[in-house]
Design a protein around this motif. Structure first.
Motif, PDB file in Angstrom:
ATOM      1  N   ARG A 177      -0.721 -15.125 -37.830  1.00  0.00           N
ATOM      2  CA  ARG A 177       1.083 -15.269 -37.755  1.00  0.00           C
ATOM      3  C   ARG A 177       0.726 -14.731 -35.558  1.00  0.00           C
ATOM      4  O   ARG A 177       1.808 -15.377 -35.089  1.00  0.00           O
ATOM      5  N   ILE A 178      -0.313 -13.806 -35.321  1.00  0.00           N
ATOM      6  CA  ILE A 178       0.106 -12.490 -34.343  1.00  0.00           C
ATOM      7  C   ILE A 178      -0.695 -13.607 -33.283  1.00  0.00           C
ATOM      8  O   ILE A 178       0.050 -14.216 -32.279  1.00  0.00           O
ATOM      9  N   VAL A 179      -1.254 -14.342 -33.981  1.00  0.00           N
ATOM     10  CA  VAL A 179      -2.213 -15.358 -32.968  1.00  0.00           C
ATOM     11  C   VAL A 179      -1.940 -16.377 -32.539  1.00  0.00           C
ATOM     12  O   VAL A 179      -1.750 -17.200 -31.182  1.00  0.00           O
ATOM     13  N   TRP A 180      -1.233 -17.084 -33.510  1.00  0.00           N
ATOM     14  CA  TRP A 180      -1.628 -18.279 -33.852  1.00  0.00           C
ATOM     15  C   TRP A 180       0.017 -18.936 -33.969  1.00  0.00           C
ATOM     16  O   TRP A 180       0.937 -20.264 -34.178  1.00  0.00           O
ATOM     17  N   SER A 181       1.073 -17.945 -34.710  1.00  0.00           N
ATOM     18  CA  SER A 181       2.299 -18.253 -34.689  1.00  0.00           C
ATOM     19  C   SER A 181       2.032 -19.068 -35.894  1.00  0.00           C
ATOM     20  O   SER A 181       3.661 -19.936 -36.077  1.00  0.00           O
ATOM     21  N   SER A 182       1.690 -18.915 -36.962  1.00  0.00           N
ATOM     22  CA  SER A 182       1.303 -19.654 -38.106  1.00  0.00           C
ATOM     23  C   SER A 182       0.666 -19.231 -38.987  1.00  0.00           C
ATOM     24  O   SER A 182       0.019 -18.769 -39.012  1.00  0.00           O
ATOM     25  N   THR A 183       0.779 -19.759 -40.143  1.00  0.00           N
ATOM     26  CA  THR A 183       0.227 -18.915 -41.482  1.00  0.00           C
ATOM     27  C   THR A 183      -0.434 -20.531 -42.415  1.00  0.00           C
ATOM     28  O   THR A 183      -1.182 -20.197 -43.559  1.00  0.00           O
ATOM     29  N   ARG A 184      -0.218 -21.505 -41.628  1.00  0.00           N
ATOM     30  CA  ARG A 184      -0.543 -22.487 -42.354  1.00  0.00           C
ATOM     31  C   ARG A 184      -2.247 -22.424 -42.124  1.00  0.00           C
ATOM     32  O   ARG A 184      -3.056 -21.618 -41.101  1.00  0.00           O
ATOM     33  N   GLU A 185      -2.998 -23.924 -43.602  1.00  0.00           N
ATOM     34  CA  GLU A 185      -4.414 -23.599 -43.854  1.00  0.00           C
ATOM     35  C   GLU A 185      -5.477 -23.526 -42.345  1.00  0.00           C
ATOM     36  O   GLU A 185      -6.481 -22.956 -42.133  1.00  0.00           O
ATOM     37  N   VAL A 186      -4.797 -24.323 -41.289  1.00  0.00           N
ATOM     38  CA  VAL A 186      -5.271 -24.985 -39.556  1.00  0.00           C
ATOM     39  C   VAL A 186      -5.847 -23.938 -39.443  1.00  0.00           C
ATOM     40  O   VAL A 186      -6.461 -22.785 -38.525  1.00  0.00           O
ATOM     41  N   ALA A 187      -4.347 -23.102 -39.223  1.00  0.00           N
ATOM     42  CA  ALA A 187      -4.962 -21.826 -38.228  1.00  0.00           C
ATOM     43  C   ALA A 187      -5.810 -20.640 -38.527  1.00  0.00           C
ATOM     44  O   ALA A 187      -6.368 -20.086 -38.197  1.00  0.00           O
ATOM     45  N   GLU A 188      -5.890 -20.563 -40.463  1.00  0.00           N
ATOM     46  CA  GLU A 188      -6.853 -19.611 -41.102  1.00  0.00           C
ATOM     47  C   GLU A 188      -8.028 -19.995 -41.163  1.00  0.00           C
ATOM     48  O   GLU A 188      -9.800 -19.456 -40.777  1.00  0.00           O
ATOM     49  N   ARG A 189      -8.428 -21.465 -41.184  1.00  0.00           N
ATOM     50  CA  ARG A 189     -10.091 -22.167 -40.177  1.00  0.00           C
ATOM     51  C   ARG A 189     -10.194 -22.091 -39.327  1.00  0.00           C
ATOM     52  O   ARG A 189     -11.388 -21.531 -38.914  1.00  0.00           O
ATOM     53  N   SER A 190      -9.393 -22.003 -38.330  1.00  0.00           N
ATOM     54  CA  SER A 190      -9.471 -21.325 -36.629  1.00  0.00           C
ATOM     55  C   SER A 190      -9.648 -20.332 -35.996  1.00  0.00           C
ATOM     56  O   SER A 190     -10.702 -20.118 -35.625  1.00  0.00           O
ATOM     57  N   LEU A 191      -9.100 -19.326 -37.302  1.00  0.00           N
ATOM     58  CA  LEU A 191      -9.666 -17.863 -37.194  1.00  0.00           C
ATOM     59  C   LEU A 191     -11.104 -17.687 -37.445  1.00  0.00           C
ATOM     60  O   LEU A 191     -11.677 -16.982 -36.586  1.00  0.00           O
ATOM     61  N   GLU A 192     -11.616 -18.549 -38.505  1.00  0.00           N
ATOM     62  CA  GLU A 192     -13.524 -18.063 -38.331  1.00  0.00           C
ATOM     63  C   GLU A 192     -13.656 -17.874 -37.563  1.00  0.00           C
ATOM     64  O   GLU A 192     -15.059 -18.204 -37.329  1.00  0.00           O
ATOM     65  N   GLN A 193     -13.277 -20.433 -37.181  1.00  0.00           N
ATOM     66  CA  GLN A 193     -14.533 -20.191 -36.461  1.00  0.00           C
ATOM     67  C   GLN A 193     -14.431 -19.297 -34.858  1.00  0.00           C
ATOM     68  O   GLN A 193     -15.225 -18.657 -34.145  1.00  0.00           O
ATOM     69  N   TYR A 194     -13.029 -18.612 -34.469  1.00  0.00           N
ATOM     70  CA  TYR A 194     -12.491 -17.221 -33.475  1.00  0.00           C
ATOM     71  C   TYR A 194     -13.650 -16.840 -34.170  1.00  0.00           C
ATOM     72  O   TYR A 194     -14.076 -15.649 -32.691  1.00  0.00           O
ATOM     73  N   ILE A 195     -13.843 -15.528 -35.222  1.00  0.00           N
ATOM     74  CA  ILE A 195     -13.864 -14.430 -35.543  1.00  0.00           C
ATOM     75  C   ILE A 195     -15.462 -14.841 -34.819  1.00  0.00           C
ATOM     76  O   ILE A 195     -16.387 -13.701 -34.560  1.00  0.00           O
ATOM     77  N   TYR A 196     -16.243 -16.085 -35.453  1.00  0.00           N
ATOM     78  CA  TYR A 196     -18.059 -16.255 -34.758  1.00  0.00           C
ATOM     79  C   TYR A 196     -18.100 -15.886 -33.917  1.00  0.00           C
ATOM     80  O   TYR A 196     -19.113 -15.391 -33.196  1.00  0.00           O
ATOM     81  N   LYS A 197     -16.975 -16.438 -32.589  1.00  0.00           N
ATOM     82  CA  LYS A 197     -17.243 -16.665 -31.397  1.00  0.00           C
ATOM     83  C   LYS A 197     -17.310 -15.542 -31.038  1.00  0.00           C
ATOM     84  O   LYS A 197     -17.946 -14.891 -30.131  1.00  0.00           O
ATOM     85  N   LEU A 198     -16.086 -14.559 -31.283  1.00  0.00           N
ATOM     86  CA  LEU A 198     -16.127 -13.408 -30.421  1.00  0.00           C
ATOM     87  C   LEU A 198     -17.285 -12.615 -31.414  1.00  0.00           C
ATOM     88  O   LEU A 198     -17.792 -11.738 -29.775  1.00  0.00           O
ATOM     89  N   ARG A 199     -17.723 -12.815 -32.040  1.00  0.00           N
ATOM     90  CA  ARG A 199     -19.186 -11.429 -32.563  1.00  0.00           C
ATOM     91  C   ARG A 199     -20.060 -11.684 -31.210  1.00  0.00           C
ATOM     92  O   ARG A 199     -21.138 -10.958 -30.889  1.00  0.00           O
ATOM     93  N   LYS A 200     -19.845 -13.200 -30.838  1.00  0.00           N
ATOM     94  CA  LYS A 200     -21.385 -13.371 -30.263  1.00  0.00           C
ATOM     95  C   LYS A 200     -20.924 -13.030 -29.229  1.00  0.00           C
ATOM     96  O   LYS A 200     -21.487 -12.797 -28.361  1.00  0.00           O
ATOM     97  N   LYS A 201     -19.979 -13.391 -28.506  1.00  0.00           N
ATOM     98  CA  LYS A 201     -19.322 -13.459 -27.123  1.00  0.00           C
ATOM     99  C   LYS A 201     -18.814 -12.023 -26.295  1.00  0.00           C
ATOM    100  O   LYS A 201     -19.810 -11.435 -25.441  1.00  0.00           O
ATOM    101  N   LEU A 202     -18.788 -11.196 -27.100  1.00  0.00           N
ATOM    102  CA  LEU A 202     -18.414  -9.579 -27.160  1.00  0.00           C
ATOM    103  C   LEU A 202     -20.419  -8.489 -28.177  1.00  0.00           C
ATOM    104  O   LEU A 202     -19.939  -7.641 -27.594  1.00  0.00           O
ATOM    105  N   TYR A 203     -20.560  -9.563 -27.940  1.00  0.00           N
ATOM    106  CA  TYR A 203     -22.022  -8.587 -29.196  1.00  0.00           C
ATOM    107  C   TYR A 203     -21.517  -7.143 -28.980  1.00  0.00           C
ATOM    108  O   TYR A 203     -22.304  -6.478 -29.260  1.00  0.00           O
ATOM    109  N   LEU A 204     -20.858  -7.489 -30.508  1.00  0.00           N
ATOM    110  CA  LEU A 204     -20.468  -6.919 -32.067  1.00  0.00           C
ATOM    111  C   LEU A 204     -21.417  -6.290 -31.880  1.00  0.00           C
ATOM    112  O   LEU A 204     -21.917  -7.182 -32.741  1.00  0.00           O
ATOM    113  N   SER A 205     -22.167  -5.438 -31.921  1.00  0.00           N
ATOM    114  CA  SER A 205     -23.713  -4.357 -32.939  1.00  0.00           C
ATOM    115  C   SER A 205     -23.666  -2.472 -32.631  1.00  0.00           C
ATOM    116  O   SER A 205     -22.967  -2.199 -31.864  1.00  0.00           O
ATOM    117  N   PRO A 206     -24.105  -2.186 -33.625  1.00  0.00           N
ATOM    118  CA  PRO A 206     -24.255  -1.040 -33.424  1.00  0.00           C
ATOM    119  C   PRO A 206     -24.675  -0.733 -32.410  1.00  0.00           C
ATOM    120  O   PRO A 206     -24.432   0.728 -31.550  1.00  0.00           O
TER     121      PRO A 206
END
Length: 254
Positions: A177-206
């Motif tokens: 809702r916040i990022v895509w202004s939508s709760t549709r299934e396509v937004a939630e599928r995109s969310l998983e892809q973007y979470i994966y990208k953020l983990r890599k691009k931001l180097y999120l780690s201990p």
């Protein structure tokens, strides 16, 4: 000038419209934050007025959307607050000012006029620091050890919501809702892809002091951490995917 009103209170809407005759603005009323967010994407407003009964604060979906999208339209919270804490919470968000109820038309006119002349009003506090990261809201950037990380607009919007709220659980529906202004299934599928990208691009780690935790059947949460105790396989996989860059290295865009 156009002013958007977020309220279902007809008396408040009439008061705002009456003041508009003096300040020479037209109004559009919205009963829910989602239609207002969609309107903010496509229309040019000089100010947003939010009903105090909606308890606007930095955790409100509209406030989160404004911060993550760099929305600089000034915002005024008007009406009867539930408590002094609610007043303070509104002022501690990105609200330019508040008007407490019962609404006095003269006061509303003066404060609304003042806010209109402040436009564009800056959003929430410019910098948020967590671990080795800095979230620069004013310039819509994320930095790691003072180096800018290359992110797309949508990646930044998602990162801004999470990094600005360490320890806060966000469901998939909330983030959609916040990022895509939508709760549709396509937004939630995109969310998983973007979470994966953020983990890599931001180097999120201990090593960088921050992990992005997946909450089973719930959503996601950013955590500042000194070790990997309790980290699940998703967090560990994200950490192992790429080592954090040194201070002399510029993160590459995958």
């Amino acid at each position: 000038m156009q002013v958007a009103i977020l309220s279902k209170n007809l008396d408040l809407i009439r008061s705002v419209n009456q003041v508009g005759l003096t300040l020479q603005y037209s109004t559009e009323a919205y009963g829910d934050d989602m239609p207002l967010i969609r309107a903010l994407r496509s229309k040019s407003f000089s100010m947003v007025i939010v009903d105090a009964a909606l308890q606007y604060n930095r955790h409100s979906m509209l406030c989160q959307w404004r911060a993550s999208h760099g929305c600089k339209v000034p915002l005024l919270v008007v009406g009867t607050f539930s408590s002094t804490y609610a007043m303070q919470a509104a002022l501690d968000s990105d609200a330019a000012d508040i008007v407490t109820g019962p609404v006095n038309l003269d006061e509303l006119s003066v404060r609304a006029g003042r806010v209109l002349h402040q436009s564009p009003y800056p959003t929430q506090a410019g910098m948020v620091c967590i671990g080795r990261y800095a979230l620069d809201r004013r310039n819509c950037r994320v930095l790691l050890d003072d180096e800018v990380i290359a992110l797309t607009a949508r990646e930044y919007q998602l990162a801004a919501v999470l990094l600005a709220n360490p320890g806060v659980n966000f469901s998939r529906e909330q983030l959609s809702r916040i990022v895509w202004s939508s709760t549709r299934e396509v937004a939630e599928r995109s969310l998983e892809q973007y979470i994966y990208k953020l983990r890599k691009k931001l180097y999120l780690s201990p090593e960088t002091g921050v992990i992005l935790r997946t909450l089973y059947a719930q959503g996601y949460r950013i955590e500042a951490t000194a070790d990997v105790a309790g980290a699940g396989p998703d967090e560990m996989a994200g950490a192992a995917a790429c080592a954090p860059p040194s201070r002399d290295a510029t993160p590459a865009t995958p």
